[in-house]
Design a protein around this motif. Structure first.
Motif, short mmCIF file in Angstrom:
data_model
loop_
_atom_site.label_atom_id
_atom_site.label_comp_id
_atom_site.label_asym_id
_atom_site.label_seq_id
_atom_site.Cartn_x
_atom_site.Cartn_y
_atom_site.Cartn_z
N PRO A 59 6.73 14.52 4.94
CA PRO A 59 7.78 14.16 3.99
C PRO A 59 8.33 15.39 3.28
N PRO A 60 9.54 15.30 2.74
CA PRO A 60 10.12 16.43 2.01
C PRO A 60 9.20 16.88 0.88
N GLY A 61 9.02 18.19 0.78
CA GLY A 61 8.21 18.74 -0.30
C GLY A 61 6.72 18.83 -0.01
N ALA A 62 6.26 18.21 1.10
CA ALA A 62 4.84 18.26 1.43
C ALA A 62 4.48 19.65 1.96
N THR A 63 3.23 20.03 1.76
CA THR A 63 2.71 21.31 2.27
C THR A 63 1.69 21.02 3.35
N VAL A 64 1.86 21.60 4.52
CA VAL A 64 0.89 21.44 5.60
C VAL A 64 -0.30 22.36 5.31
N PRO A 102 0.33 17.95 11.95
CA PRO A 102 -0.38 18.10 10.69
C PRO A 102 -1.76 17.42 10.72
N GLN A 103 -2.77 18.17 10.33
CA GLN A 103 -4.12 17.64 10.21
C GLN A 103 -4.44 17.32 8.75
N ALA A 104 -3.75 17.98 7.83
CA ALA A 104 -3.91 17.70 6.40
C ALA A 104 -2.64 18.11 5.68
N LEU A 105 -2.30 17.33 4.65
CA LEU A 105 -1.09 17.58 3.86
C LEU A 105 -1.43 17.56 2.38
N ARG A 106 -0.73 18.38 1.61
CA ARG A 106 -0.69 18.25 0.16
C ARG A 106 0.63 17.56 -0.15
N LEU A 107 0.54 16.37 -0.74
CA LEU A 107 1.72 15.53 -0.94
C LEU A 107 2.27 15.59 -2.34
N GLY A 108 1.47 16.02 -3.28
CA GLY A 108 1.88 16.07 -4.67
C GLY A 108 0.89 16.90 -5.46
N GLN A 109 1.03 16.87 -6.76
CA GLN A 109 0.18 17.68 -7.63
C GLN A 109 -1.30 17.44 -7.38
N ARG A 110 -1.69 16.15 -7.21
CA ARG A 110 -3.09 15.82 -6.97
C ARG A 110 -3.22 14.80 -5.84
N GLU A 148 3.72 10.19 -7.07
CA GLU A 148 4.80 10.65 -7.95
C GLU A 148 4.36 10.70 -9.41
N ALA A 149 3.36 9.89 -9.78
CA ALA A 149 2.84 9.91 -11.15
C ALA A 149 1.81 11.02 -11.36
N GLY A 150 1.48 11.76 -10.30
CA GLY A 150 0.53 12.87 -10.43
C GLY A 150 -0.92 12.42 -10.50
N GLU A 151 -1.21 11.20 -10.01
CA GLU A 151 -2.57 10.70 -10.04
C GLU A 151 -3.32 11.15 -8.79
N THR A 191 0.83 -1.21 0.00
CA THR A 191 0.00 0.00 0.00
C THR A 191 0.86 1.25 0.00
N LYS A 192 1.92 1.23 0.80
CA LYS A 192 2.83 2.38 0.80
C LYS A 192 3.50 2.54 -0.56
N ALA A 193 3.87 1.43 -1.17
CA ALA A 193 4.50 1.51 -2.49
C ALA A 193 3.53 2.09 -3.52
N LEU A 194 2.27 1.69 -3.45
CA LEU A 194 1.28 2.22 -4.38
C LEU A 194 1.01 3.70 -4.13
N LEU A 195 0.95 4.10 -2.86
CA LEU A 195 0.79 5.52 -2.55
C LEU A 195 1.93 6.35 -3.13
N ARG A 196 3.14 5.85 -2.99
CA ARG A 196 4.30 6.57 -3.53
C ARG A 196 4.23 6.63 -5.05
N GLU A 197 3.92 5.51 -5.69
CA GLU A 197 3.88 5.49 -7.16
C GLU A 197 2.80 6.41 -7.69
N ALA A 198 1.61 6.36 -7.10
CA ALA A 198 0.50 7.18 -7.60
C ALA A 198 0.76 8.66 -7.37
#
Length: 235
Positions: A152-157, A166-174, A83-86, A74-81
């Motif tokens: 994680p590095p690059g995340a926005t609180v 943190p109560q919510a994070l933006r982890l990537g584009q989407r 980083e793929a901008g999904e 599950t962690k691997a899928l979270l990372r892949e999705a």
């Protein structure tokens, strides 16, 4: 065209609940993977033709891969999705799994358990976020001992709990993660408390149930639009 979400559920009493109902009403199809029942977690969303990923909550620690062998995939899928901008939405345990997957740190909250209704505390970045804008001060159901200790590095609180975690994070584009439970109805919340007190709810637990029941309509009013905004990311 039908939009499809892959939903990773960790326990029988932690379903998509309200979120699942709202997405179904928006025409989104949910494919639920139950790792606890032995369902395999795919390595890529594209393998099943899914348009987005949702990872729900659970009582186990995000680091307990040995006891819960689907957590690693599950962690691997979270990372892949991510980083793929999904489109990704990770809830409570999912929030912690996503943070770990991307290089953050999780563990028991030094401030102790958070349970009941806690208001959303948006940061300036959260007030302009496409998913969370407008939710500042809205009620949110919490039921957690662990938290994200270091994003994680690059995340926005996007939001913080009263103790600053943190109560919510933006982890990537989407990709987003929330420590709260936007999916949780008063009925689901009551089931969680009853599972911890098979002999019956004490006065404190009964008061928490009353708190969440009292907030029912405010919770629905806040989080239904949130669900719709995430569904719009699947287009």
């Amino acid at each position: 065209m039908t939009r499809r979400l892959l939903v990773v559920q960790h326990e029988p009493d932690a379903p998509a609940a309200w979120l699942g109902q709202w997405w179904a009403q928006a025409g989104v199809e949910l494919d639920v993977v139950r790792g606890d029942l032995g369902d395999p977690v795919p390595s890529r969303l594209a393998d099943g033709g899914h348009d987005g990923l949702v990872v729900l909550g659970g009582a186990m620690a995000a680091t307990a891969d040995a006891e819960n062998p689907w957590l690693g995939p599950t962690k691997a899928l979270l990372r892949e999705a991510t980083e793929a901008g999904e489109p990704v939405l990770a809830v409570c345990l999912g929030h912690q799994l996503a943070a770990l997957a991307l290089g953050g740190r999780t563990g028991p909250n030094p401030s102790g358990r958070t349970v009941g209704v806690v208001p959303v505390g948006l940061t300036p970045e959260g007030r302009t976020d496409p998913l969370l804008a407008g939710l500042d001060g809205a009620p949110a159901v919490h039921f957690n001992d662990d938290v994200v200790l270091e994003p994680p590095p690059g995340a926005t609180v996007l939001a913080r709990l009263p103790d600053g975690r943190p109560q919510a994070l933006r982890l990537g584009q989407r990709a987003w993660s929330v420590q709260c439970h936007p999916e949780t109805s008063p009925e689901v919340f009551t089931d969680w408390l009853r599972s911890e007190s098979p002999g019956g709810l004490d006065d404190d637990a009964a008061a928490l149930v009353g708190q969440v029941e009292h907030a029912r309509e405010a919770l629905r009013a806040a989080w239904w639009p949130f669900a719709d905004r995430f569904a719009a990311q699947l287009a």
